[in-house]
Write a protein that holds these residues in place. Structure first.
Motif, PDB file in Angstrom:
ATOM      1  N   VAL A 193      32.948  88.773  40.063  1.00 32.06           N
ATOM      2  CA  VAL A 193      32.509  89.855  40.935  1.00 32.06           C
ATOM      3  C   VAL A 193      33.666  90.843  41.048  1.00 32.06           C
ATOM      4  O   VAL A 193      34.750  90.488  41.510  1.00 32.06           O
ATOM      5  N   VAL A 194      33.422  92.058  40.594  1.00 33.58           N
ATOM      6  CA  VAL A 194      34.428  93.112  40.540  1.00 33.58           C
ATOM      7  C   VAL A 194      34.149  94.096  41.674  1.00 33.58           C
ATOM      8  O   VAL A 194      33.095  94.734  41.700  1.00 33.58           O
TER       9      VAL A 194
ATOM     10  N   ALA B  47      29.379  88.529  50.474  1.00 35.42           N
ATOM     11  CA  ALA B  47      29.082  87.093  50.392  1.00 35.42           C
ATOM     12  C   ALA B  47      27.731  86.850  49.730  1.00 35.42           C
ATOM     13  O   ALA B  47      27.580  85.935  48.913  1.00 35.42           O
ATOM     14  N   THR B  48      26.747  87.670  50.063  1.00 30.96           N
ATOM     15  CA  THR B  48      25.418  87.532  49.455  1.00 30.96           C
ATOM     16  C   THR B  48      25.470  87.807  47.957  1.00 30.96           C
ATOM     17  O   THR B  48      24.873  87.068  47.154  1.00 30.96           O
ATOM     18  N   VAL B  49      26.191  88.854  47.560  1.00 27.56           N
ATOM     19  CA  VAL B  49      26.317  89.176  46.137  1.00 27.56           C
ATOM     20  C   VAL B  49      27.012  88.044  45.393  1.00 27.56           C
ATOM     21  O   VAL B  49      26.607  87.673  44.281  1.00 27.56           O
ATOM     22  N   ILE B  50      28.047  87.476  45.990  1.00 26.25           N
ATOM     23  CA  ILE B  50      28.775  86.375  45.352  1.00 26.25           C
ATOM     24  C   ILE B  50      27.844  85.203  45.102  1.00 26.25           C
ATOM     25  O   ILE B  50      27.775  84.649  43.995  1.00 26.25           O
TER      26      ILE B  50
ATOM     27  N   VAL C 153      35.379  84.021  39.875  1.00 28.57           N
ATOM     28  CA  VAL C 153      36.488  84.894  40.268  1.00 28.57           C
ATOM     29  C   VAL C 153      35.938  86.142  40.957  1.00 28.57           C
ATOM     30  O   VAL C 153      35.032  86.799  40.441  1.00 28.57           O
ATOM     31  N   VAL C 154      36.519  86.445  42.126  1.00 27.61           N
ATOM     32  CA  VAL C 154      36.175  87.655  42.873  1.00 27.61           C
ATOM     33  C   VAL C 154      37.464  88.430  43.088  1.00 27.61           C
ATOM     34  O   VAL C 154      38.465  87.879  43.550  1.00 27.61           O
ATOM     35  N   GLY C 155      37.466  89.721  42.730  1.00 26.45           N
ATOM     36  CA  GLY C 155      38.668  90.521  42.916  1.00 26.45           C
ATOM     37  C   GLY C 155      38.365  91.848  43.568  1.00 26.45           C
ATOM     38  O   GLY C 155      37.304  92.440  43.345  1.00 26.45           O
ATOM     39  N   PHE C 156      39.325  92.318  44.360  1.00 25.26           N
ATOM     40  CA  PHE C 156      39.199  93.608  45.042  1.00 25.26           C
ATOM     41  C   PHE C 156      40.328  94.528  44.586  1.00 25.26           C
ATOM     42  O   PHE C 156      41.502  94.147  44.609  1.00 25.26           O
ATOM     43  N   SER C 157      39.987  95.738  44.144  1.00 28.10           N
ATOM     44  CA  SER C 157      40.944  96.777  43.788  1.00 28.10           C
ATOM     45  C   SER C 157      41.889  96.262  42.692  1.00 28.10           C
ATOM     46  O   SER C 157      41.441  95.934  41.593  1.00 28.10           O
ATOM     47  N   LEU C 158      43.184  96.157  42.954  1.00 22.34           N
ATOM     48  CA  LEU C 158      44.092  95.605  41.959  1.00 22.34           C
ATOM     49  C   LEU C 158      43.658  94.203  41.552  1.00 22.34           C
ATOM     50  O   LEU C 158      43.705  93.839  40.383  1.00 22.34           O
ATOM     51  N   GLY C 159      43.218  93.404  42.516  1.00 18.91           N
ATOM     52  CA  GLY C 159      42.738  92.061  42.215  1.00 18.91           C
ATOM     53  C   GLY C 159      41.505  92.067  41.331  1.00 18.91           C
ATOM     54  O   GLY C 159      41.283  91.135  40.557  1.00 18.91           O
ATOM     55  N   ALA C 160      40.698  93.126  41.420  1.00 19.36           N
ATOM     56  CA  ALA C 160      39.522  93.236  40.555  1.00 19.36           C
ATOM     57  C   ALA C 160      39.930  93.512  39.114  1.00 19.36           C
ATOM     58  O   ALA C 160      39.278  93.051  38.166  1.00 19.36           O
ATOM     59  N   GLN C 161      41.001  94.299  38.927  1.00 20.78           N
ATOM     60  CA  GLN C 161      41.523  94.490  37.577  1.00 20.78           C
ATOM     61  C   GLN C 161      41.986  93.156  36.990  1.00 20.78           C
ATOM     62  O   GLN C 161      41.739  92.853  35.819  1.00 20.78           O
TER      63      GLN C 161
ATOM     64  N   ALA D 159      28.991  90.930  38.428  1.00 23.98           N
ATOM     65  CA  ALA D 159      28.495  91.959  39.342  1.00 23.98           C
ATOM     66  C   ALA D 159      29.633  92.939  39.605  1.00 23.98           C
ATOM     67  O   ALA D 159      30.782  92.525  39.785  1.00 23.98           O
ATOM     68  N   VAL D 160      29.299  94.210  39.624  1.00 25.76           N
ATOM     69  CA  VAL D 160      30.288  95.262  39.876  1.00 25.76           C
ATOM     70  C   VAL D 160      29.857  96.029  41.110  1.00 25.76           C
ATOM     71  O   VAL D 160      28.731  96.548  41.170  1.00 25.76           O
ATOM     72  N   LEU D 161      30.737  96.078  42.104  1.00 31.06           N
ATOM     73  CA  LEU D 161      30.430  96.764  43.364  1.00 31.06           C
ATOM     74  C   LEU D 161      31.364  97.948  43.570  1.00 31.06           C
ATOM     75  O   LEU D 161      32.548  97.898  43.207  1.00 31.06           O
ATOM     76  N   VAL D 162      30.834  98.994  44.196  1.00 35.37           N
ATOM     77  CA  VAL D 162      31.632 100.151  44.558  1.00 35.37           C
ATOM     78  C   VAL D 162      31.065 100.736  45.847  1.00 35.37           C
ATOM     79  O   VAL D 162      29.850 100.692  46.084  1.00 35.37           O
TER      80      VAL D 162
END
Length: 257
Positions: free
Chosen positions: A103-104, A234-237, A78-86, A188-191
């Motif tokens: 991946v958050v 993509a690399t992090v995923i 599962v990969v989520g961005f912003s609201l999707g990351a929550q 993995a947590v990205l910001v």
């Protein structure tokens, strides 16, 4: 809830942020490769699911769990961005049997101050989202690429006040569930380096509860990593989920009419 599937191979569920929909992942899909199965929903209230208002994270997570059971019975990354990351955090915490790794990206996990004032402003300005000039101004702040601008303007016009208030309310009040600290699958947590202090603090808190090395800061990025740094993402995923690269051949999503 509408969803599309691209490619074949290890399943990866991609969860978009508020105000956009599944089309936001096109830059990333160009880098992920054909050897992955990308499962791309439009969350309730957004895109091709705009006819159903967003109600709550809890209700949406239950639907996403059902989506994984139907499309990836053995579980999905599962990969989520912003609201999707929550939502990704909640899925990994409450449905560990369905989530192979997470991946958050840019999740706010520290409640924002003055939520009542923020929601009153969102409600008052909601009609502006239907105006193309306002939507384009918002899109530029989010670093939406020019080729995706029509998608953003169209989705902005279709998003209801009810969805905006509910989704923003859930977003700014979100806190990490206690079960997050028990997640044992890869995370993995990205910001973005240029994101707000609250977002950077949230990333540190989120990462510290499941791993010891803190979040990964993406140099030069703001709250726009999937749009401006899709190759990095993509690399992090692939690294996080242990999926070797196939050379980056795109899975081939077609633009929506």
């Amino acid at each position: 809830m509408h969803s599309d599937t691209f490619g074949s191979g290890d399943p990866v569920l991609l969860l978009h942020g508020a105000g956009v929909s599944g089309w936001m992942w096109r830059p990333l899909l160009e880098h992920l490769g054909r050897d992955l199965t990308a499962i791309v929903p439009d969350l309730p209230g957004f895109g091709r699911s705009a006819h159903r208002p967003y109600v709550s994270h809890q209700e949406t997570v239950a639907e996403l769990a059902d989506l994984i059971r139907r499309t990836a019975p053995r579980g999905a990354h599962v990969v989520g961005f912003s609201l999707g990351a929550q939502l990704a955090i909640l899925l990994a915490s409450h449905h560990p049997d369905l989530v192979l790794g997470t991946v958050v990206v840019s999740a706010e996990t520290t409640p924002a101050p003055l939520p009542g004032t923020t929601l009153a402003l969102v409600s008052a300005t909601a009609p502006l989202a239907r105006r193309a000039w306002f939507a384009r101004a918002q899109a530029r702040q989010l670093a939406i690429p020019a080729d995706l601008m029509p998608d953003y303007v169209r989705d902005s016009a279709a998003t209801t006040r009810e969805t905006l208030v509910a989704s923003v309310g859930e977003n700014i009040r979100f806190t990490l569930p206690s079960a997050w600290s028990t997640v044992s699958t890869p995370v993995a947590v990205l910001v973005g380096e240029k994101e707000r202090r609250l977002m950077r603090e949230s990333a540190r808190l989120t990462a510290d509860q499941v791993q010891g090395d803190g979040p990964r800061t993406v140099e030069g990025a703001g709250h726009d990593i999937p749009f401006t740094r899709p190759a990095v993402l993509a690399t992090v995923i692939r690294e996080t989920f242990g999926i070797p690269t196939d050379g980056g051949h795109p899975p081939g999503p077609e633009p929506r009419d």
